[in-house]
Design an enzyme around this catalytic site. Structure first.
Site, PDB file in Angstrom:
ATOM      1  N   GLU A 205      32.237  51.166  30.278  1.00 20.52           N
ATOM      2  CA  GLU A 205      32.159  50.984  31.738  1.00 20.52           C
ATOM      3  C   GLU A 205      32.777  52.115  32.567  1.00 20.52           C
ATOM      4  O   GLU A 205      33.948  52.086  32.913  1.00 20.52           O
ATOM      5  CB  GLU A 205      32.832  49.667  32.143  1.00 20.52           C
ATOM      6  CG  GLU A 205      32.187  48.459  31.532  1.00 20.52           C
ATOM      7  CD  GLU A 205      32.763  47.163  32.083  1.00 20.52           C
ATOM      8  OE1 GLU A 205      33.700  47.219  32.884  1.00 20.52           O
ATOM      9  OE2 GLU A 205      32.245  46.106  31.712  1.00 20.52           O
ATOM     10  N   GLU A 393      28.880  42.596  26.500  1.00 17.05           N
ATOM     11  CA  GLU A 393      29.844  41.657  27.080  1.00 17.05           C
ATOM     12  C   GLU A 393      29.085  40.715  27.998  1.00 17.05           C
ATOM     13  O   GLU A 393      28.170  41.132  28.701  1.00 17.05           O
ATOM     14  CB  GLU A 393      30.908  42.358  27.954  1.00 17.05           C
ATOM     15  CG  GLU A 393      31.956  43.129  27.208  1.00 17.05           C
ATOM     16  CD  GLU A 393      33.002  43.770  28.139  1.00 17.05           C
ATOM     17  OE1 GLU A 393      33.220  43.258  29.265  1.00 17.05           O
ATOM     18  OE2 GLU A 393      33.580  44.776  27.731  1.00 17.05           O
TER      19      GLU A 393
HETATM   20  C1  PNW Z   1      34.753  44.099  32.049  1.00 19.83           C
HETATM   21  N1  PNW Z   1      32.497  43.836  38.084  1.00 19.83           N
HETATM   22  O1  PNW Z   1      35.179  44.557  33.289  1.00 19.83           O
HETATM   23  C2  PNW Z   1      35.641  44.804  31.039  1.00 19.83           C
HETATM   24  O2  PNW Z   1      34.954  45.556  30.079  1.00 19.83           O
HETATM   25  C3  PNW Z   1      36.650  43.903  30.402  1.00 19.83           C
HETATM   26  O3  PNW Z   1      37.718  44.675  29.949  1.00 19.83           O
HETATM   27  C4  PNW Z   1      37.078  42.837  31.381  1.00 19.83           C
HETATM   28  O4  PNW Z   1      38.153  42.076  30.936  1.00 19.83           O
HETATM   29  C5  PNW Z   1      35.864  41.963  31.625  1.00 19.83           C
HETATM   30  O5  PNW Z   1      34.755  42.725  32.068  1.00 19.83           O
HETATM   31  C6  PNW Z   1      36.117  40.856  32.638  1.00 19.83           C
HETATM   32  O6  PNW Z   1      36.543  41.399  33.850  1.00 19.83           O
HETATM   33  C7  PNW Z   1      34.463  44.323  34.448  1.00 19.83           C
HETATM   34  O7  PNW Z   1      33.156  43.869  39.129  1.00 19.83           O
HETATM   35  C8  PNW Z   1      35.181  44.337  35.618  1.00 19.83           C
HETATM   36  O8  PNW Z   1      31.263  43.617  38.119  1.00 19.83           O
HETATM   37  C9  PNW Z   1      34.514  44.187  36.822  1.00 19.83           C
HETATM   38  C10 PNW Z   1      33.141  44.005  36.849  1.00 19.83           C
HETATM   39  C11 PNW Z   1      32.425  43.968  35.668  1.00 19.83           C
HETATM   40  C12 PNW Z   1      33.098  44.135  34.471  1.00 19.83           C
END
Ligand code: PNW
Length: 487
Positions: A205, A393
């Site tokens: 990401e 994920e």
């Molecule tokens: C992912 N959004 O983060 C990460 O890969 C993980 O480490 C994290 O714990 C998980 O999703 C849950 O948050 C994201 O805003 C953070 O769309 C934000 C977003 C998407 C993924």
């Protein structure tokens, strides 16, 4: 007529003799030839890969042990006011010491794959230079434990925990020296683990450690740099990806598979009409121009470059070629939707803002639309002809509580999972190349700026005792894996 009274397939099997049973009738875990599980619910394709995902800083703990030095997240979490409750990853899930127990949890879910991340500052405490053998030994142990349990490790090399030393020395991703150091580190890990690890993700990401790390500053290292510098920093991260792909191929044993674990904006047409679908395809390319599109096409879109104007990144054709180094598969982290409608003006599409009443999960940003699990693989296949897609994920936060009987009834996560999996199943049924699904996350963990307050696990973790308690969703997921169908 007696057979009419038989209710179950097992009874039926007894009546006619097991030899006559179709293979799928006995256990329900195998798909029928018609793609229908024993229950009558449409199943996933026979080799569909089920897994769970985690990341090093979110679960390992042992932050100061065996030679590990700080990452930018150790520093950020220690900065007052940055992380809810002042939480840090110092102890987290203590997975560094409890990995055997955690592998057993995976095994009990029946998954065949586990996506974990390697902590760069555990392996190279200064980001480069001398290797820390004790750090490497941990990933040897974890990998061996997984393989002994029949679980395939899928390894992410960078899940945001940049060695603090590189932030101090070069301003982190603001310098391409960091990208070079990353490729060296990636090559080292691939050389060490590729006798047992066959799947690597260089980077998890981009937006979360670049745009949020150096733009808005809401994630580590918490900087806010000007637009031009930010675009160049994005470009450096793309170079890190491309150079790492090349370095892994050169260093690893032949046949390793390399892919993305990217969270693009997932553009969902507001209604499935040809015009809105076409608009969503255009939006998918343009809204993801800085990262996903650049990697899959080896170029920045014209619209991206002209919108950036004098702040556009500087780059060479050779660099774009490296950034687009061929991948074996594309993984997407699939959470929240971006709704798109056709629009006659300008770009041909418009983003439809979410009404204030739009349903969401416990995290502020996590709006609910199961269609993301369908459109992610379809867009990859239609726009970029990707042949192998994984959901690397998907999951949600919910306000989990231990009930009086000791159970955690996370019915909202059960609903979330069931609906997203049904949508993923629609994708496979229509022939879009979705090959597997990794649930985020195996267990509750350090949820970045939300600290331990937002829980994403199939297992509830009591962070005072480190006890892991299966939630209702763990039971659902186990059943899904067993049947290879939505349960
Ligand atoms: C992912 N959004 O983060 C990460 O890969 C993980 O480490 C994290 O714990 C998980 O999703 C849950 O948050 C994201 O805003 C953070 O769309 C934000 C977003 C998407 C993924």
């Amino acid at each position: 007529m007696s057979s009419l009274k038989l209710r179950t397939r097992r009874d039926f099997g007894k009546a006619i003799g097991t030899a006559a049973l179709a293979p799928w009738a006995a256990g329900g875990a195998m798909a029928s030839p018609a793609g229908t599980a024993a229950t009558g619910v449409p199943s996933f394709p026979a080799n569909f890969l089920w897994g769970c995902a985690t990341a090093a800083y979110q679960i390992e703990g042992a932050a100061h042990e065996d030679g590990r030095k700080p990452s930018v997240w150790d520093t950020y979490a220690r900065t007052p006011g940055k992380v809810a409750g002042g939480d840090t990853g110092d102890v987290a899930n203590d997975h560094y010491h409890r990995y055997k127990e955690d592998v057993a949890l995976l095994k009990s879910l029946g998954v065949r794959a586990y996506r974990y991340s390697v902590s760069w500052p555990r392996v190279f405490p200064e980001g480069r230079g001398p290797v820390n053998d004790k750090g490497v030994a941990f990933y040897d142990r974890l990998t061996d434990e997984l393989l002994a349990a029949g679980i395939d490790p899928w390894v992410t090399l960078f899940h945001w925990d940049l060695p603090q030393a590189l932030e101090d020395r070069w301003g982190g991703w603001q310098s391409r020296e960091t990208a070079k150091a990353f490729a060296d580190y990636a090559a080292f890990v691939a050389r060490r683990l590729s006798d047992r690890v066959r799947h690597f993700f260089p980077i998890n990401e981009f937006v979360c450690f670049i745009d949020q790390g150096y733009g808005t500053g809401i994630k580590a290292p918490g900087k806010q740099i000007p637009a031009g510098a930010l675009n160049q920093t994005r470009h450096n991260a793309l170079l890190a990806h491309g150079w790492a792909v090349e370095a892994i191929r050169a260093a690893a044993r032949p046949g390793v598979q390399i892919g993305l674990a990217e969270n693009p904006q997932i553009c969902v047409p507001v209604i499935e009409t040809p015009a809105h679908i076409e608009a969503a395809r255009q939006a998918m390319r343009e809204l993801n121009a800085p990262f996903l599109t650049a990697i899959l096409e080896g170029r920045y879109t014209t619209a991206y470059l002209s919108a950036a104007g004098r702040h556009a990144p500087r780059f060479t054709p050779e660099e774009m070629k490296a950034i687009a180094s061929p991948l074996d598969f594309v993984g997407l982290n699939v959470y929240t939707p971006t709704h798109i409608r056709a629009d006659r003006s300008g770009a041909g599409f418009a983003v439809v803002p979410l009404p204030s009443s739009y349903p969401r999960m416990a995290s502020e940003w996590l709006f609910l639309d199961p269609a993301v699990a369908y459109w992610a693989p379809r867009h990859l296949a239609e726009i970029w002809k990707v042949k192998d897609v994984y959901i690397t994920e998907n999951g949600c936060s919910s306000d989990d509580r231990i009930a009086a009987d000791g159970c955690v009834y996370d019915t909202d996560r059960v609903m979330y999972l069931r609906t997203h999996l049904a949508s993923a199943r629609r994708a496979t049924e229509e022939g879009w190349p979705l090959r597997g699904y990794f649930h985020w996350s195996l267990m509750d963990n350090f949820e970045w700026t939300d600290g331990y307050g937002k829980r994403f696990g199939l297992y509830y973790v009591d962070f005072r005792t480190q006890r892991r308690i299966p939630k209702l969703s763990a039971e659902l997921f186990r059943e899904v894996v067993r049947r290879n169908a939505v349960a």
